[in-house]
Design an enzyme around this catalytic site. Structure first.
Site, PDB file in Angstrom:
ATOM      1  N   SER A 155       7.284   5.315   5.727  1.00 22.46           N
ATOM      2  CA  SER A 155       8.676   4.617   4.911  1.00 22.46           C
ATOM      3  C   SER A 155       8.618   4.521   3.442  1.00 22.46           C
ATOM      4  CB  SER A 155       8.596   2.811   5.008  1.00 22.46           C
ATOM      5  OG  SER A 155       8.386   2.985   6.952  1.00 22.46           O
ATOM      6  N   ASP A 211       0.574  -1.450   0.524  1.00 21.82           N
ATOM      7  CA  ASP A 211      -0.027   0.527  -0.037  1.00 21.82           C
ATOM      8  C   ASP A 211       0.790   1.214   0.345  1.00 21.82           C
ATOM      9  OD1 ASP A 211      -2.068  -2.208   0.636  1.00 21.82           O
ATOM     10  OD2 ASP A 211      -3.014  -0.763   2.657  1.00 21.82           O
TER      11      ASP A 211
END
Length: 288
Positions: free
Chosen positions: A247, A108
């Site tokens: 991230s 995602d």
């Protein structure tokens, strides 16, 4: 820059963390604070706290602030914040497309695409990298020149596990520690923000997309990259996960291998990102 859904509409999310970090990076006082926050002792303590029962009380507030739909995730009692942050998704919440010719998203995230050439500079987690500096290897730039770099930016509301997008086998992991730069006018000419992030990359020998480099970029402070000890893999297998912090996943494809979907290319050319989910189509293999 905006984040767009696949239908072209705008996606809105809690940008408070992004705004806070930009303020830190954008001032002398903020960078001074970050210099302390990124000391090994401080980051270690932060990691210990996030993995302790003391951090459990942050979970409910975090879910509410970031509008996280917990019905998508395994129903369990999380014993600390990192246990929650690395939560697993229910099996029926993501469809892994099995067509060999289709490139699926490995995670995602918010996707942007960039051509790879001699002058390529990628902006990852508020830091600009030349490709040689990002990978600390000039041979990678040479091998993938003319190809494409796909950058999947994960924000705190995302599912923070990442998966393989094809069948194949991988070579050894290469870990590069992050560095925080003090105020330095010379460095400022090259790095507008005085840091590099910890990152890990490996060369994937894939069955349908030739050799692909896959890199994970961790959060600067308490984030941690955990990759599973896997050599061979299948499409959809979990490669690893990030602990707390926004991230990024980077994929490098060789020239003539991949045609990225038109909407994603159009958004990227307009400096916008496209919101994608694990397993969905983001491109097609070019038939040779």
């Amino acid at each position: 820059m905006s984040i767009l859904l696949r239908d072209g509409s705008k996606f809105n999310y809690n940008e408070s963390q992004d705004i806070f970090l930009k303020k830190l990076y954008g001032s002398v006082i903020g960078r001074g604070a970050l210099k302390v926050m990124t000391l090994p002792f401080v980051t270690k303590c932060g990691g210990i706290y996030m993995s302790s029962a003391l951090s459990k009380g942050r979970i409910k507030k975090f879910i509410k602030q970031n509008h996280i739909d917990m019905s998508q995730y395994e129903d369990k009692d999380y014993h600390d914040f990192n246990d929650f942050f690395t939560r697993k998704i229910k099996e029926n919440q993501r469809t892994i497309i099995q067509d060999d010719n289709i490139l699926i998203s490995p995670c995602d995230g918010k996707l942007s695409v960039h051509p790879i050439d001699t002058n390529t500079i990628l902006t990852i987690k508020n830091t600009q990298y030349k490709l040689d500096d990002l990978f600390m290897s000039p041979s990678i730039s040479d091998t993938f020149k003319g190809g494409q770099a796909l950058i999947f930016r994960l924000t705190v509301d995302d599912y923070h596990r990442y998966h393989f997008f094809d069948d194949g086998w991988k070579e050894e992991d290469h870990y590069i520690p992050g560095v925080f730069h003090t105020v330095n006018p010379v460095a400022n000419d090259y790095y507008p923000i005085y840091k590099t992030n910890s990152r890990n990359y490996s060369l994937l020998h894939t069955l349908h997309f030739d050799d692909v480099v896959m890199m994970e970029v961790g959060a600067m402070m308490v984030g941690k990259i955990t990759n599973h000890p896997i050599t061979t893999f299948k499409r959809g297998d979990e490669k690893g996960y990030f602990e707390f912090g926004g991230s990024t996943i980077v994929l490098l494809f060789k020239q003539g291998i991949l045609k990225v979907d038109d909407d994603i290319m159009r958004n990227s050319k307009n400096n916008n990102e496209t919101k994608v989910l694990l397993g969905e189509k983001v491109g097609m293999r070019i038939e040779r």
